[in-house]
Design an enzyme around this catalytic site. Structure first.
Site, PDB file in Angstrom:
ATOM      1  CB  ILE A  90      40.423  70.654 -15.342  1.00 34.65           C
ATOM      2  CG1 ILE A  90      41.852  70.790 -15.869  1.00 34.65           C
ATOM      3  CG2 ILE A  90      40.169  69.216 -14.883  1.00 34.65           C
ATOM      4  CD1 ILE A  90      42.914  70.491 -14.833  1.00 34.65           C
ATOM      5  CE1 TYR A  91      32.958  71.757 -11.424  1.00 35.54           C
ATOM      6  CE2 TYR A  91      32.168  73.445 -12.932  1.00 35.54           C
ATOM      7  CZ  TYR A  91      31.945  72.557 -11.895  1.00 35.54           C
ATOM      8  OH  TYR A  91      30.687  72.461 -11.345  1.00 35.54           O
TER       9      TYR A  91
END
Length: 256
Positions: A150-151
């Site tokens: 996600i990052y």
């Protein structure tokens, strides 16, 4: 005197941006979650006017509050530097942390930029700087023990978003820029319990220096730790080549 609005100003890269912009003569609007740190920063910069805005950019309320300030005050410079340290496998990262990450790194820069742009366009000048990272280009890399899908995705979004926005704003006098550092010597990793003290890291001040130098060079995307600029250029040229080579006909390799 012109004003710069800096998010994530209570520490790390955001604080370094605030200090540099103040040294360059900008009044400041500094945004963060930690009031005590923002007030300490303001006290350390007596040569300029510093307005403290305490807001949580992982929430709609916090984003809306800062967007209202950006729209009303119409800063000459907007620095989207707020970050949040949430690594973890996507399947097991708590939903609240996943939402917080997307809020801080995607929704907040989008809405704050949207709020600041009308004033900049009306004046015919303005600068928007967003902090991403070299992980934006790390999607195809071998799997890392540091699970961070996600990052990584949020950083890749910031790069493509900035590049596209640059095209939309051509001829308006408004400059947009995204800076992509590698590992930086801030508290980003330590708050996750990661000790990177033995790992070579760039200073936050050097990240700011690289971003501002990149803007002066006309770069839309800068990578302060990348000596060979042609590596980035090759990525972007391949992106455009793939995009323009698409066809409505099914590619041969997909035909049975």
């Amino acid at each position: 005197m012109s004003t710069a609005l800096v998010t994530g100003a209570s520490s790390g890269i955001g604080q370094a941006f605030a200090e540099r912009l103040a040294a360059d003569g900008h009044d400041l609007i500094v945004v963060g979650r930690r009031k005590d740190r923002l007030e300490a920063l303001a006290s350390s910069l007596p040569s300029v006017t510093v307005e403290v805005v305490v807001a949580d950019l992982s929430t709609d309320e916090g984003i809306d509050a800062v967007a209202a300030v950006a729209a009303d005050r119409s800063p000459a410079v907007l620095v989207n530097s707020a970050g949040v340290a949430h690594y973890g496998p996507m399947a097991s990262l708590p939903a609240a942390k996943a939402r917080e990450l997307v809020g801080v790194k995607v929704v907040a820069p989008t809405m704050l930029t949207r709020a600041a742009l009308p004033g900049m366009r009306d004046r015919g000048e303005g600068t928007i700087i967003t902090v991403a990272g070299m992980l934006a280009f790390g999607g195809p890399a071998p799997a890392s023990p540091l699970a961070r899908a996600i990052y990584t995705g949020t950083l890749a979004h910031l790069v493509a978003w900035t590049q596209t926005l640059h095209g939309e704003l051509a001829g308006t006098g408004v400059t947009v820029h995204v800076v992509c550092p590698g590992i930086v010597a801030t508290e980003f990793h330590s708050v996750q319990g990661m000790d990177l003290s033995a790992v070579p890291r760039m200073s936050a001040s050097d990240v700011v220096t690289g971003a501002l130098a990149g803007i002066a060079l006309g770069e839309v995307v800068s990578a302060p730790g990348l000596e060979d600029r042609t590596l980035l250029d090759a990525i972007f040229q391949a992106d455009v080549a793939a995009f323009t080579a698409q066809s409505p006909t099914l590619a041969t390799r997909y035909r049975s």
